[in-house]
Design an enzyme around this catalytic site. Structure first.
Site, short mmCIF file in Angstrom:
data_model
loop_
_atom_site.label_atom_id
_atom_site.label_comp_id
_atom_site.label_asym_id
_atom_site.label_seq_id
_atom_site.Cartn_x
_atom_site.Cartn_y
_atom_site.Cartn_z
N HIS A 245 13.97 32.88 -6.20
CA HIS A 245 13.59 32.59 -4.82
C HIS A 245 14.53 33.35 -3.89
O HIS A 245 15.69 32.98 -3.72
CB HIS A 245 13.66 31.09 -4.55
CG HIS A 245 12.89 30.66 -3.35
ND1 HIS A 245 12.04 29.57 -3.38
CD2 HIS A 245 12.82 31.13 -2.09
CE1 HIS A 245 11.49 29.40 -2.19
NE2 HIS A 245 11.96 30.35 -1.39
N ILE A 246 14.03 34.41 -3.29
CA ILE A 246 14.84 35.29 -2.46
C ILE A 246 15.41 34.53 -1.24
O ILE A 246 14.77 33.59 -0.74
CB ILE A 246 14.02 36.52 -2.01
CG1 ILE A 246 14.92 37.63 -1.50
CG2 ILE A 246 12.96 36.13 -0.99
CD1 ILE A 246 14.20 38.96 -1.32
N HIS A 247 16.58 34.93 -0.80
CA HIS A 247 17.19 34.34 0.39
C HIS A 247 18.24 35.31 0.95
O HIS A 247 18.80 36.11 0.21
CB HIS A 247 17.82 32.98 0.09
CG HIS A 247 18.72 32.96 -1.10
ND1 HIS A 247 18.26 32.97 -2.40
CD2 HIS A 247 20.06 32.95 -1.19
CE1 HIS A 247 19.27 32.96 -3.24
NE2 HIS A 247 20.40 32.96 -2.53
N LEU A 248 18.44 35.23 2.24
CA LEU A 248 19.38 36.09 2.95
C LEU A 248 20.62 35.29 3.31
O LEU A 248 20.52 34.26 3.99
CB LEU A 248 18.73 36.64 4.23
CG LEU A 248 19.64 37.35 5.23
CD1 LEU A 248 20.19 38.64 4.64
CD2 LEU A 248 18.89 37.64 6.51
#
Length: 164
Positions: free
Chosen positions: A117-120
């Protein structure tokens, strides 16, 4: 032996670990304060990192479960960056850092702790915040309790929204 006090870690240590994706599950719960969610947008939300690199470390996370930026709509990409800018602004107003690190780790080998789950990450930085402790002692010093930082950030975020 040196001992550093990190009281919020006991909550994680004692908590029941779910099998699902925390970035999918946390926004479904009606516990934003408990889950450290600061803001909910249309396609993304802002959450504080429960195990921060520095005080104020937060993340912009899509609601949609995805490990890549590929296939995002223009609106999703725009909101992603607008929320990154909002995070920087609220951190500047609240904590007055000297600079920031912003980054996305795509894939486990790139350092992603939750690769699916991509996140910045938005990490505020201060002159002198990197010292011998992480290098020699594998220890990071976080000077303020995460809940106190959350409350300050939330208060300023609400004020900023009213000012718009």
């Amino acid at each position: 032996m040196d001992v550093l006090w990190a009281p919020w870690r006991i909550d994680y240590i004692l908590s029941e670990k779910g099998k699902g994706c925390i970035f999918c599950e946390k926004p479904k719960e009606n516990k934003d304060r408990e889950n450290l969610i600061l803001y909910r947008g249309k396609s993304h939300f802002v959450i504080m990192n429960a195990f921060p690199y520095n005080n104020g470390h937060m993340m912009v996370v899509p609601y949609r479960h995805t490990s890549t930026l590929s296939g995002w709509s223009g609106d999703e990409l725009q909101e992603f960056m607008e929320l990154a800018d909002l995070c920087v602004s609220v951190l500047q107003r609240t904590m007055r850092p000297d600079g920031f690190n912003l980054g996305i780790n795509m894939g486990e080998v790139a350092g992603a702790g939750i690769a699916e789950h991509i996140h910045l990450h938005i990490v505020p930085r201060w002159k002198g915040d990197t010292n011998f402790m992480p290098v020699l002692a594998d220890t990071r010093v976080i000077p303020e309790h995460i809940r106190a930082t959350y409350e300050k950030l939330l208060q300023n975020l609400k004020l900023m929204m009213q000012e718009k």
